[in-house]
Design a protein around this motif. Structure first.
Motif, PDB file in Angstrom:
ATOM      1  N   LEU A  67      38.777  49.864  39.433  1.00  0.00           N
ATOM      2  CA  LEU A  67      37.877  48.723  39.255  1.00  0.00           C
ATOM      3  C   LEU A  67      38.672  47.428  39.114  1.00  0.00           C
ATOM      4  O   LEU A  67      38.302  46.388  39.671  1.00  0.00           O
ATOM      5  CB  LEU A  67      37.008  48.935  38.019  1.00  0.00           C
ATOM      6  N   ALA A  68      39.782  47.488  38.386  1.00  0.00           N
ATOM      7  CA  ALA A  68      40.635  46.308  38.237  1.00  0.00           C
ATOM      8  C   ALA A  68      41.184  45.869  39.588  1.00  0.00           C
ATOM      9  O   ALA A  68      41.295  44.660  39.866  1.00  0.00           O
ATOM     10  CB  ALA A  68      41.781  46.604  37.263  1.00  0.00           C
ATOM     11  N   GLU A  69      41.537  46.823  40.448  1.00  0.00           N
ATOM     12  CA  GLU A  69      42.003  46.488  41.797  1.00  0.00           C
ATOM     13  C   GLU A  69      40.929  45.769  42.596  1.00  0.00           C
ATOM     14  O   GLU A  69      41.188  44.762  43.263  1.00  0.00           O
ATOM     15  CB  GLU A  69      42.413  47.756  42.549  1.00  0.00           C
ATOM     16  N   LEU A  70      39.704  46.285  42.541  1.00  0.00           N
ATOM     17  CA  LEU A  70      38.598  45.663  43.275  1.00  0.00           C
ATOM     18  C   LEU A  70      38.335  44.252  42.773  1.00  0.00           C
ATOM     19  O   LEU A  70      38.159  43.317  43.569  1.00  0.00           O
ATOM     20  CB  LEU A  70      37.334  46.514  43.140  1.00  0.00           C
ATOM     21  N   SER A  71      38.307  44.093  41.464  1.00  0.00           N
ATOM     22  CA  SER A  71      38.060  42.766  40.888  1.00  0.00           C
ATOM     23  C   SER A  71      39.173  41.791  41.264  1.00  0.00           C
ATOM     24  O   SER A  71      38.912  40.623  41.567  1.00  0.00           O
ATOM     25  CB  SER A  71      37.948  42.871  39.361  1.00  0.00           C
ATOM     26  N   ALA A  72      40.414  42.278  41.263  1.00  0.00           N
ATOM     27  CA  ALA A  72      41.541  41.431  41.654  1.00  0.00           C
ATOM     28  C   ALA A  72      41.437  41.034  43.123  1.00  0.00           C
ATOM     29  O   ALA A  72      41.798  39.909  43.498  1.00  0.00           O
ATOM     30  CB  ALA A  72      42.854  42.156  41.392  1.00  0.00           C
ATOM     31  N   GLY A  73      40.935  41.943  43.960  1.00  0.00           N
ATOM     32  CA  GLY A  73      40.740  41.613  45.366  1.00  0.00           C
ATOM     33  C   GLY A  73      39.711  40.517  45.552  1.00  0.00           C
ATOM     34  O   GLY A  73      39.912  39.583  46.345  1.00  0.00           O
ATOM     35  N   PHE A  74      38.602  40.614  44.833  1.00  0.00           N
ATOM     36  CA  PHE A  74      37.604  39.548  44.867  1.00  0.00           C
ATOM     37  C   PHE A  74      38.215  38.230  44.407  1.00  0.00           C
ATOM     38  O   PHE A  74      38.016  37.182  45.037  1.00  0.00           O
ATOM     39  CB  PHE A  74      36.417  39.905  43.965  1.00  0.00           C
ATOM     40  N   ALA A  75      38.944  38.268  43.302  1.00  0.00           N
ATOM     41  CA  ALA A  75      39.533  37.046  42.751  1.00  0.00           C
ATOM     42  C   ALA A  75      40.494  36.398  43.736  1.00  0.00           C
ATOM     43  O   ALA A  75      40.477  35.172  43.928  1.00  0.00           O
ATOM     44  CB  ALA A  75      40.244  37.359  41.444  1.00  0.00           C
ATOM     45  N   GLN A  76      41.324  37.200  44.388  1.00  0.00           N
ATOM     46  CA  GLN A  76      42.302  36.661  45.326  1.00  0.00           C
ATOM     47  C   GLN A  76      41.616  35.985  46.504  1.00  0.00           C
ATOM     48  O   GLN A  76      41.982  34.891  46.924  1.00  0.00           O
ATOM     49  CB  GLN A  76      43.217  37.785  45.801  1.00  0.00           C
ATOM     50  N   CYS A  77      40.588  36.662  47.036  1.00  0.00           N
ATOM     51  CA  CYS A  77      39.888  36.123  48.198  1.00  0.00           C
ATOM     52  C   CYS A  77      39.113  34.849  47.840  1.00  0.00           C
ATOM     53  O   CYS A  77      39.193  33.834  48.534  1.00  0.00           O
ATOM     54  CB  CYS A  77      38.945  37.180  48.748  1.00  0.00           C
ATOM     55  N   VAL A 117      29.173  49.547  36.944  1.00  0.00           N
ATOM     56  CA  VAL A 117      29.902  50.088  35.786  1.00  0.00           C
ATOM     57  C   VAL A 117      28.921  50.694  34.787  1.00  0.00           C
ATOM     58  O   VAL A 117      29.209  51.724  34.161  1.00  0.00           O
ATOM     59  CB  VAL A 117      30.756  48.992  35.139  1.00  0.00           C
ATOM     60  N   ASP A 118      27.757  50.082  34.635  1.00  0.00           N
ATOM     61  CA  ASP A 118      26.743  50.630  33.730  1.00  0.00           C
ATOM     62  C   ASP A 118      26.306  52.018  34.188  1.00  0.00           C
ATOM     63  O   ASP A 118      26.093  52.921  33.365  1.00  0.00           O
ATOM     64  CB  ASP A 118      25.529  49.705  33.659  1.00  0.00           C
ATOM     65  N   ASN A 119      26.157  52.203  35.496  1.00  0.00           N
ATOM     66  CA  ASN A 119      25.791  53.527  36.006  1.00  0.00           C
ATOM     67  C   ASN A 119      26.876  54.563  35.714  1.00  0.00           C
ATOM     68  O   ASN A 119      26.584  55.714  35.375  1.00  0.00           O
ATOM     69  CB  ASN A 119      25.540  53.468  37.511  1.00  0.00           C
ATOM     70  N   MET A 120      28.134  54.159  35.845  1.00  0.00           N
ATOM     71  CA  MET A 120      29.211  55.101  35.580  1.00  0.00           C
ATOM     72  C   MET A 120      29.321  55.435  34.094  1.00  0.00           C
ATOM     73  O   MET A 120      29.670  56.564  33.730  1.00  0.00           O
ATOM     74  CB  MET A 120      30.539  54.544  36.105  1.00  0.00           C
TER      75      MET A 120
END
Length: 290
Positions: free
Chosen positions: A273-283, A135-138
């Motif tokens: 990004l929220a989708e990716l973070s939610a995927g990590f959280a679910q797993c 996120v810092d790079n973006m």
């Protein structure tokens, strides 16, 4: 004379010609869509079925690079096939790797032993190419693009987006804090920038190469690590061998996740990004409760 006035009236009343910004990969385009208004058309150079690690451009794509009002790419170190095309451009370009302060991770393969393969031919093997997952790079890229090509920016951009990105990352890191030490498995390892940003543990990685699996000896070693570390979460990239993951970790909760955003309907970066973070959280949560 009357016809001349009619022509002039049509020209003056016509909408301003749209400018085109081309991003090499979809995650960069997602950032750009958040910054510009409707007077700027943002397009992605690579198609969904193209592998950025083995890039071959069509004549139409080469022409798009030349004709873009702005070209935004990762840089020659990780997108070598694009370098000659960008060098011949007349208009402005922004390369993420050329920006001061960009965060580079090592190639991501130092957690393996006995592998000397380079998955990214023509790439800088010392740099993990998945820079858009930082996120810092973006945020750095958004600032550079805003300075280099201010025409068509929405009011308050890129500063508003940069602040929103920082706030969202802080919130998602806090939400995942209780899962930070949960072990997880990844077929490949494109996730280093993101898992680092979110404060997550380093994964157990199956293979350095998307198109190759581990040998029999490596498989036995991995199966033992999965068992000993009680791994119950596996991230499955689109190119991953699903059957091999299942054999390696039969008790794993498998979370499909695409680091290039090809499976997402989100057109902008922060919702993705929220989708990716939610995927990590679910797993990770499923693994922690399993």
């Amino acid at each position: 004379m009357r016809s001349l006035w009619l022509v002039m009236l049509m020209v003056l009343s016509a909408p301003a010609m749209s400018q085109t910004v081309v991003a090499s990969v979809e995650p960069l385009a997602k950032v750009l869509r958040s910054l510009y208004d409707d007077s700027v058309t943002v397009t992605t150079l690579l198609q969904a079925n193209q592998n950025p690690h083995q890039l071959a451009l069509s004549p139409r794509q080469a022409l798009a690079v030349q004709q873009a009002d702005l070209m935004v790419w990762l840089g020659a170190g990780v997108e070598a096939p694009l370098a000659p095309l960008v060098a011949r451009r007349q208009g402005p370009s922004v390369a993420l790797l050329g920006l001061e302060g960009v965060h580079r991770r090592n190639g991501g393969h130092d957690h393996h032993e006995g592998h000397d393969h380079d998955e990214h031919p023509g790439h800088d093997a010392t740099t993990d190419p998945h820079l858009w997952l930082s996120v810092d790079n973006m945020a750095l890229l958004a600032g550079a693009v805003g300075q280099r090509f201010p025409a068509g920016l929405q009011p308050g951009q890129p500063q508003q987006w940069q602040q929103a990105a920082a706030n969202q990352l802080q919130a998602e890191r806090a939400q995942l804090a209780s899962l930070a030490r949960v072990p997880w498995l990844s077929y490949h390892q494109p996730w280093g920038y993101l898992s680092e940003s979110l404060g997550l543990a380093e994964p157990l990685v199956v293979s350095e190469q998307l198109d190759a699996g581990p040998g029999s000896r490596r498989f036995v070693t991995l199966a033992g690590q999965v068992r000993d570390q009680q791994v119950r979460c596996a991230l499955q990239e689109p190119e991953a061998r699903a059957g091999l993951l299942k054999r390696l970790c039969p008790d794993c909760y498998v979370q499909p996740q695409d680091p290039l955003g090809r499976d997402s309907s989100q057109q902008e970066y922060l919702p993705w990004l929220a989708e990716l973070s939610a995927g990590f959280a679910q797993c990770l949560r499923a693994a922690d409760q399993g």
